[in-house]
Design a protein around this motif. Structure first.
Motif, PDB file in Angstrom:
ATOM      1  N   GLY A 264       0.658  -1.401   0.286  1.00  0.00           N
ATOM      2  CA  GLY A 264       0.084  -0.242   0.231  1.00  0.00           C
ATOM      3  C   GLY A 264       0.741   1.303  -0.307  1.00  0.00           C
ATOM      4  N   LEU A 265       2.224   0.745  -0.032  1.00  0.00           N
ATOM      5  CA  LEU A 265       2.680   2.389   0.064  1.00  0.00           C
ATOM      6  C   LEU A 265       3.242   3.885  -0.611  1.00  0.00           C
ATOM      7  CD1 LEU A 265       5.638   0.566   1.790  1.00  0.00           C
ATOM      8  CD2 LEU A 265       4.041   1.810   2.786  1.00  0.00           C
ATOM      9  N   GLY A 266       2.970   3.346  -1.795  1.00  0.00           N
ATOM     10  CA  GLY A 266       2.742   4.132  -3.336  1.00  0.00           C
ATOM     11  C   GLY A 266       1.707   4.508  -4.017  1.00  0.00           C
ATOM     12  N   ALA A 267      -0.428   3.981  -2.815  1.00  0.00           N
ATOM     13  CA  ALA A 267      -1.476   4.317  -2.981  1.00  0.00           C
ATOM     14  C   ALA A 267      -1.536   5.590  -3.259  1.00  0.00           C
ATOM     15  CB  ALA A 267      -2.077   3.656  -2.388  1.00  0.00           C
ATOM     16  N   GLY A 268      -1.097   6.183  -1.996  1.00  0.00           N
ATOM     17  CA  GLY A 268      -0.996   7.708  -2.116  1.00  0.00           C
ATOM     18  C   GLY A 268      -0.404   8.741  -3.134  1.00  0.00           C
ATOM     19  N   ASP A 269       0.933   8.657  -3.293  1.00  0.00           N
ATOM     20  CA  ASP A 269       1.661   9.087  -4.421  1.00  0.00           C
ATOM     21  C   ASP A 269       1.037   8.610  -6.129  1.00  0.00           C
ATOM     22  OD1 ASP A 269       3.298  10.028  -2.698  1.00  0.00           O
ATOM     23  OD2 ASP A 269       5.018   7.876  -3.445  1.00  0.00           O
ATOM     24  N   ALA A 270       0.650   7.908  -6.826  1.00  0.00           N
ATOM     25  CA  ALA A 270      -0.486   7.702  -7.670  1.00  0.00           C
ATOM     26  C   ALA A 270      -2.051   8.254  -7.589  1.00  0.00           C
ATOM     27  CB  ALA A 270      -0.730   5.953  -7.556  1.00  0.00           C
ATOM     28  N   PHE A 271      -2.243   8.153  -6.271  1.00  0.00           N
ATOM     29  CA  PHE A 271      -3.575   9.297  -6.131  1.00  0.00           C
ATOM     30  C   PHE A 271      -3.565  10.349  -6.262  1.00  0.00           C
ATOM     31  CE2 PHE A 271      -6.560  11.895  -3.947  1.00  0.00           C
ATOM     32  CZ  PHE A 271      -7.735  11.289  -3.862  1.00  0.00           C
ATOM     33  N   GLY A 272      -1.788  10.627  -5.951  1.00  0.00           N
ATOM     34  CA  GLY A 272      -1.448  12.156  -6.188  1.00  0.00           C
ATOM     35  C   GLY A 272      -1.833  13.308  -7.635  1.00  0.00           C
ATOM     36  N   GLY A 273      -0.814  11.536  -8.402  1.00  0.00           N
ATOM     37  CA  GLY A 273      -0.612  11.976 -10.097  1.00  0.00           C
ATOM     38  C   GLY A 273      -1.898  12.235 -10.788  1.00  0.00           C
ATOM     39  N   ALA A 274      -2.609  11.519 -10.300  1.00  0.00           N
ATOM     40  CA  ALA A 274      -4.223  11.404 -10.966  1.00  0.00           C
ATOM     41  C   ALA A 274      -4.774  12.988 -10.113  1.00  0.00           C
ATOM     42  CB  ALA A 274      -5.015   9.921 -10.300  1.00  0.00           C
ATOM     43  N   LEU A 275      -4.583  13.328  -8.864  1.00  0.00           N
ATOM     44  CA  LEU A 275      -5.161  14.114  -8.842  1.00  0.00           C
ATOM     45  C   LEU A 275      -4.641  15.113  -9.572  1.00  0.00           C
ATOM     46  CD1 LEU A 275      -7.087  15.921  -6.671  1.00  0.00           C
ATOM     47  CD2 LEU A 275      -5.151  15.985  -5.182  1.00  0.00           C
ATOM     48  N   VAL A 276      -3.968  15.501  -9.983  1.00  0.00           N
ATOM     49  CA  VAL A 276      -3.361  16.325 -10.774  1.00  0.00           C
ATOM     50  C   VAL A 276      -3.653  16.285 -12.293  1.00  0.00           C
ATOM     51  CG1 VAL A 276      -1.021  17.415 -11.796  1.00  0.00           C
ATOM     52  CG2 VAL A 276      -1.364  17.235  -9.828  1.00  0.00           C
ATOM     53  N   HIS A 277      -3.848  15.591 -12.551  1.00  0.00           N
ATOM     54  CA  HIS A 277      -4.739  15.601 -14.062  1.00  0.00           C
ATOM     55  C   HIS A 277      -5.835  15.837 -14.586  1.00  0.00           C
ATOM     56  CE1 HIS A 277      -5.450  12.938 -17.592  1.00  0.00           C
ATOM     57  NE2 HIS A 277      -6.298  12.514 -17.332  1.00  0.00           N
ATOM     58  N   GLY A 278      -6.713  15.012 -13.463  1.00  0.00           N
ATOM     59  CA  GLY A 278      -7.460  15.884 -12.977  1.00  0.00           C
ATOM     60  C   GLY A 278      -7.667  17.062 -12.775  1.00  0.00           C
ATOM     61  N   LEU A 279      -6.892  17.609 -12.402  1.00  0.00           N
ATOM     62  CA  LEU A 279      -7.252  19.193 -12.403  1.00  0.00           C
ATOM     63  C   LEU A 279      -5.955  19.595 -13.616  1.00  0.00           C
ATOM     64  CD1 LEU A 279      -5.258  19.667  -8.359  1.00  0.00           C
ATOM     65  CD2 LEU A 279      -7.569  19.890  -9.009  1.00  0.00           C
ATOM     66  N   LEU A 280      -5.599  19.796 -14.035  1.00  0.00           N
ATOM     67  CA  LEU A 280      -4.821  19.149 -15.090  1.00  0.00           C
ATOM     68  C   LEU A 280      -5.826  19.851 -16.322  1.00  0.00           C
ATOM     69  CD1 LEU A 280      -1.514  18.583 -14.867  1.00  0.00           C
ATOM     70  CD2 LEU A 280      -2.071  21.520 -15.074  1.00  0.00           C
ATOM     71  N   THR A 281      -6.814  18.541 -16.616  1.00  0.00           N
ATOM     72  CA  THR A 281      -7.772  18.440 -17.760  1.00  0.00           C
ATOM     73  C   THR A 281      -9.395  19.053 -17.064  1.00  0.00           C
ATOM     74  OG1 THR A 281      -8.082  16.056 -17.037  1.00  0.00           O
ATOM     75  CG2 THR A 281      -6.158  16.602 -18.182  1.00  0.00           C
ATOM     76  N   GLY A 282      -9.169  19.378 -16.009  1.00  0.00           N
ATOM     77  CA  GLY A 282     -10.756  20.430 -16.224  1.00  0.00           C
ATOM     78  C   GLY A 282     -11.662  19.133 -15.515  1.00  0.00           C
ATOM     79  N   SER A 286     -16.293  15.207  -8.795  1.00  0.00           N
ATOM     80  CA  SER A 286     -16.009  13.360  -8.633  1.00  0.00           C
ATOM     81  C   SER A 286     -15.078  12.794  -9.905  1.00  0.00           C
ATOM     82  CB  SER A 286     -17.443  13.488  -8.492  1.00  0.00           C
ATOM     83  OG  SER A 286     -17.895  12.291  -8.565  1.00  0.00           O
ATOM     84  N   THR A 287     -15.209  12.412 -10.764  1.00  0.00           N
ATOM     85  CA  THR A 287     -13.809  12.353 -11.860  1.00  0.00           C
ATOM     86  C   THR A 287     -12.765  12.122 -11.557  1.00  0.00           C
ATOM     87  OG1 THR A 287     -15.563  12.437 -13.192  1.00  0.00           O
ATOM     88  CG2 THR A 287     -13.911  11.866 -14.441  1.00  0.00           C
ATOM     89  N   THR A 288     -12.401  13.362 -11.003  1.00  0.00           N
ATOM     90  CA  THR A 288     -10.905  13.293 -10.749  1.00  0.00           C
ATOM     91  C   THR A 288     -10.871  12.494  -9.442  1.00  0.00           C
ATOM     92  OG1 THR A 288     -10.924  15.943 -11.577  1.00  0.00           O
ATOM     93  CG2 THR A 288      -9.279  14.590  -9.771  1.00  0.00           C
ATOM     94  N   LEU A 289     -11.716  12.561  -8.375  1.00  0.00           N
ATOM     95  CA  LEU A 289     -11.172  12.012  -7.060  1.00  0.00           C
ATOM     96  C   LEU A 289     -11.791  10.338  -7.658  1.00  0.00           C
ATOM     97  CD1 LEU A 289     -12.748  14.180  -4.606  1.00  0.00           C
ATOM     98  CD2 LEU A 289     -10.728  13.815  -5.472  1.00  0.00           C
ATOM     99  N   THR A 290     -12.434   9.999  -8.386  1.00  0.00           N
ATOM    100  CA  THR A 290     -12.612   8.554  -9.074  1.00  0.00           C
ATOM    101  C   THR A 290     -11.061   8.342  -9.537  1.00  0.00           C
ATOM    102  OG1 THR A 290     -15.038   8.934  -9.659  1.00  0.00           O
ATOM    103  CG2 THR A 290     -14.126   7.710 -10.141  1.00  0.00           C
ATOM    104  N   LEU A 291     -10.861   8.956 -10.435  1.00  0.00           N
ATOM    105  CA  LEU A 291      -9.720   8.153 -11.378  1.00  0.00           C
ATOM    106  C   LEU A 291      -8.411   8.631 -10.134  1.00  0.00           C
ATOM    107  CD1 LEU A 291      -9.942  10.270 -14.737  1.00  0.00           C
ATOM    108  CD2 LEU A 291      -9.952   8.040 -13.802  1.00  0.00           C
ATOM    109  N   ALA A 292      -8.244   8.974  -9.315  1.00  0.00           N
ATOM    110  CA  ALA A 292      -7.155   8.846  -8.544  1.00  0.00           C
ATOM    111  C   ALA A 292      -7.057   7.791  -7.180  1.00  0.00           C
ATOM    112  CB  ALA A 292      -7.351  10.435  -7.582  1.00  0.00           C
ATOM    113  N   ASN A 293      -8.440   7.439  -7.207  1.00  0.00           N
ATOM    114  CA  ASN A 293      -9.098   6.623  -6.027  1.00  0.00           C
ATOM    115  C   ASN A 293      -8.343   4.936  -6.788  1.00  0.00           C
ATOM    116  OD1 ASN A 293      -9.646   7.314  -3.364  1.00  0.00           O
ATOM    117  ND2 ASN A 293     -11.696   6.892  -3.676  1.00  0.00           N
TER     118      ASN A 293
END
Length: 325
Positions: A264-282, A286-293
């Motif tokens: 489980g150690l890298g999960a939070g950083d993967a979440f962060g990268g996908a969060l950034v993706h959602g923020l960058l792509t608008g 809900s969709t952003t957090l679904t992708l991050a999870n």
């Protein structure tokens, strides 16, 4: 003129020496794998794997592991121009133990101090930091000088340029880096007026703002000026709370994505990268957090951190499959 980076992160890097044997105490492990690690570096890799132009500001030792870090960073598509070298300090290594599904003790070797805590404000490219579409910092970077001053200098330069810029503080609280919780809370309080997004789990929110209840933690973060509060709750999913310009609060709770956990150690950083993706792509919240999870669960099902970060196609396939179970 070179286009701004989509993402610039600053902070921790290291070499993960993770056991290739699960359920075995570290003193009995005989086989290890070597991987790139460190939270800020992992987030930069995660965003690069999702198609974004990323860079990381960090430091290594002048040793073979430092050479490995610089080669690996570039190999993952992250710009290595700000991966500096500090003479006289070893590149950090990190060991862990694997006791799925939820026990993964970490052992940091960062003594007498880590090169990434030697980042100096005078060395920063403040124009590039201010111009980045997203700037990502972690609480660990505020734990010791000169890194603390460097982080705050970068945050202030960015805030002066654009108070609405997407500037993230990942609470990422690890007790071994701090003398006590109150010292960490003071650092959080100093940084909060300079950031627009905060990410943390319920325990990190308790340390940072004195609230472990997700809704109360989000309220405390908004009161400090944070526009978007992301409160991770493990199997309980994640709360996203956004304060709009008109004062309206938008909140969504997105369930966790089921997965058979390997590490489980890298999960939070993967979440962060996908969060950034959602923020960058608008994407909507809900969709952003679904992708991050989904990104977090994808990496949790694998041993490595940086090496396991999904591409966009892998992330979409993982989400479509229901999380891999």
């Amino acid at each position: 003129m070179t286009a701004p980076f989509d993402l610039v992160t600053i902070g921790r890097v290291g070499v993960d020496l993770y056991p290739l044997q699960s359920g075995v105490p570290l003193d009995e492990v005989t086989r290890f794998g070597r991987f790139l690690g460190g939270s800020a570096t992992n987030v930069a890799v995660a965003a690069a794997r999702l198609g974004h132009r990323s860079a990381v500001i960090t430091r290594t030792g002048a040793d073979p592991f430092g050479r490995f870090v610089r080669t690996a960073v570039a190999g993952f598509g992250v710009d290595p121009r700000w991966v500096g070298v500090v003479d006289g300090l070893p590149t950090p290594v990190v060991f862990c133990e694997l006791f799925p599904p939820d026990d993964f003790p970490l052992y940091f070797y960062r003594n007498p101090t880590a090169p990434d805590l030697e980042i100096d404000a005078a060395e920063l490219d403040l124009d590039a930091i201010a111009a980045a579409r997203v700037f990502w910092t972690t609480l660990t970077g505020l734990s010791r000088e000169p890194s603390r001053t460097a982080h705050l200098t970068a945050l202030r330069a960015r805030h002066r340029r654009d108070v609405d810029a997407v500037t993230v503080l990942d609470l990422d609280y690890r007790s071994m880096f701090w003398p006590d919780e109150s010292t960490a809370r003071v650092a959080v309080e100093e940084a909060l007026p300079l950031v627009t997004v905060v990410v943390g789990n319920t325990e990190e929110c308790r340390v940072g703002v004195g609230e472990s209840d997700p809704e109360r933690a989000a309220e405390a973060l908004h009161a400090a000026g944070v526009r978007l509060a992301i409160i991770k709750q493990g199997p309980g999913g994640v709360l996203g709370s956004r304060r709009h310009d008109d004062g309206r609060i938008e909140q969504v709770v997105v369930p966790a994505v089921p997965v058979d956990v390997v590490n489980g150690l890298g999960a939070g950083d993967a979440f962060g990268g996908a969060l950034v993706h959602g923020l960058l792509t608008g994407l909507d919240l809900s969709t952003t957090l679904t992708l991050a999870n989904a990104a977090g669960s994808y990496v949790a099902a694998r041993l490595a951190c940086a090496d396991a970060m999904p591409t966009r196609a892998e992330l979409e396939a993982h989400l479509a499959s229901g999380g891999g179970r």
